[in-house]
Write a protein that holds these residues in place. Structure first.
Motif, PDB file in Angstrom:
ATOM      1  N   THR B  46       0.852  -1.189   0.000  1.00 43.17           N
ATOM      2  CA  THR B  46       0.000   0.000   0.000  1.00 43.17           C
ATOM      3  C   THR B  46       0.892   1.244   0.000  1.00 43.17           C
ATOM      4  O   THR B  46       1.909   1.270   0.669  1.00 43.17           O
ATOM      5  CB  THR B  46      -0.887  -0.015   1.257  1.00 43.17           C
ATOM      6  N   ASP B  47       0.503   2.242  -0.765  1.00 41.95           N
ATOM      7  CA  ASP B  47       1.302   3.466  -0.831  1.00 41.95           C
ATOM      8  C   ASP B  47       1.116   4.264   0.459  1.00 41.95           C
ATOM      9  O   ASP B  47       0.012   4.399   0.953  1.00 41.95           O
ATOM     10  CB  ASP B  47       0.865   4.292  -2.043  1.00 41.95           C
ATOM     11  N   GLN B  50      -0.968   7.686  -0.677  1.00 42.40           N
ATOM     12  CA  GLN B  50      -2.267   7.593  -1.343  1.00 42.40           C
ATOM     13  C   GLN B  50      -3.095   6.399  -0.909  1.00 42.40           C
ATOM     14  O   GLN B  50      -4.190   6.194  -1.419  1.00 42.40           O
ATOM     15  CB  GLN B  50      -2.067   7.490  -2.861  1.00 42.40           C
ATOM     16  N   TYR B  54      -3.787   4.363  -5.190  1.00 40.33           N
ATOM     17  CA  TYR B  54      -2.713   4.380  -6.185  1.00 40.33           C
ATOM     18  C   TYR B  54      -2.765   3.184  -7.135  1.00 40.33           C
ATOM     19  O   TYR B  54      -2.190   3.230  -8.225  1.00 40.33           O
ATOM     20  CB  TYR B  54      -1.339   4.430  -5.498  1.00 40.33           C
ATOM     21  N   MET B 197       9.340   5.098  -7.428  1.00 42.38           N
ATOM     22  CA  MET B 197       8.340   4.214  -6.841  1.00 42.38           C
ATOM     23  C   MET B 197       8.956   2.883  -6.449  1.00 42.38           C
ATOM     24  O   MET B 197      10.041   2.540  -6.888  1.00 42.38           O
ATOM     25  CB  MET B 197       7.183   4.013  -7.821  1.00 42.38           C
ATOM     26  N   MET B 201       5.880  -2.147  -7.532  1.00 42.82           N
ATOM     27  CA  MET B 201       4.913  -1.307  -8.242  1.00 42.82           C
ATOM     28  C   MET B 201       5.389  -1.082  -9.666  1.00 42.82           C
ATOM     29  O   MET B 201       4.625  -1.199 -10.620  1.00 42.82           O
ATOM     30  CB  MET B 201       4.787   0.059  -7.552  1.00 42.82           C
TER      31      MET B 201
END
Lengths: 54, 244
Positions: B46-47, B50, B54, B197, B201
């Motif tokens: 999980t970001d 966001q 995301y 990132m 991802m």
């Protein structure tokens, strides 16, 4: 794996509508295009006397 | 052994080749998409900023890249058609346009669904978003202009001219986030610096883009076969058994 349960996965941390809405529309678009291509091919095949028409 | 690629510049020889290749590209696209979805939705973390919103990135970026890339390929075939006067080039351009428009629509749609939770709005008249909308209009304009002209040769050439002039919009979309102060963020991936990132991802995003690429090739090969079959109606080589 970043999820503890299926429910948590589908909830997407409260962003379910946005995330699944995106994936659903993309899936529908792609399925729709493939369906349309198939439909066009069928129409083309079913036209009678096709190979000799102008 | 040299393979004569010019042989495939004729609709007659390209037609069966496209029919053989298309299912492979589509199958590859499906496999890659499943892998990308697995990594992107299940493995990637999980970001921290966001949250899970995301995760839209995996379709959004793939679709946006393809929307621009397909346009360039389409413009390329239009240019080849003008220079070499090959009929198949114009058919390729016409076959690519609907798939390009589809990816542009997906990019805009997912962008709106991503904008709402992160920016608080579905839509802004920001340089990146507006130029992407213009891209959609260019695809639609190309297709409707082609459909509006009865004579195929003239339709091919007139629509191709529009496609070539419109190609100027692609670098504008790409660099819009640099040239103007946009709400849309800058490039997440660039050739000149490390990506901003997490690697899982990034991997999911790249695999999804590859899937979109394979899909676009497969779908446009299927469509170019339909276009060839429609245009070559009455040709001896196109027996009923060879129809798509």
């Amino acid at each position: 794996m970043s999820w503890n349960s299926a429910g948590e996965f589908f909830a997407m941390g409260g962003y379910a509508f946005y995330v699944w809405g995106s994936y659903a529309v993309a899936a529908v678009c792609i399925a729709g295009e493939l369906w349309w291509l198939r439909h066009r091919a069928r129409t083309l095949r079913s036209r009678p006397g096709l190979s000799r028409q102008p | 052994m040299a393979i004569n690629i010019w042989k495939y510049a004729s609709p007659q020889t390209f037609y069966p080749l496209a029919g053989k290749l298309a299912p492979w590209f589509l199958a590859l696209a499906a496999v890659l998409a499943v892998v990308a979805l697995y990594i992107g939705l299940l493995v990637a973390p999980t970001d921290f900023q966001q949250g899970n919103a995301y995760r839209i990135i995996f379709i959004h970026v793939a679709a946006a890249w393809m929307s621009m890339f397909i346009y360039l390929v389409m413009a390329f075939w239009c240019a080849v058609g003008f220079v070499m006067n090959t009929r198949l080039s114009f058919m390729m351009a016409l076959a690519l346009a609907p798939t390009g428009a589809l990816f542009t629509f997906i990019a805009l749609w997912t962008g709106a669904l991503w904008g709402k939770p992160t920016w608080g709005t579905w839509w802004v008249w920001d340089a990146r978003i507006t130029s992407e909308l213009i891209l959609l209009f260019l695809y639609i304009g190309f297709l409707s202009l082609h459909a509006a002209i009865e004579d195929l040769r003239r339709a091919d050439r007139t629509a191709a001219l529009l496609a070539l002039v419109g190609a100027i919009n692609v670098p504008i979309i790409y660099y819009s986030v640099k040239w103007w102060n946009t709400l849309h963020q800058g490039a997440s991936v660039s050739l000149t610096r490390a990506p901003s990132m997490a690697s899982t991802m990034l991997v999911a995003m790249l695999i999804m883009s590859l899937a979109a690429w394979m899909y676009a090739i497969g779908a446009s090969l299927l469509r170019v076969r339909l276009i060839i079959a429609e245009r070559e109606r009455g040709a001896d080589w196109l027996e009923a058994g060879a129809l798509p």
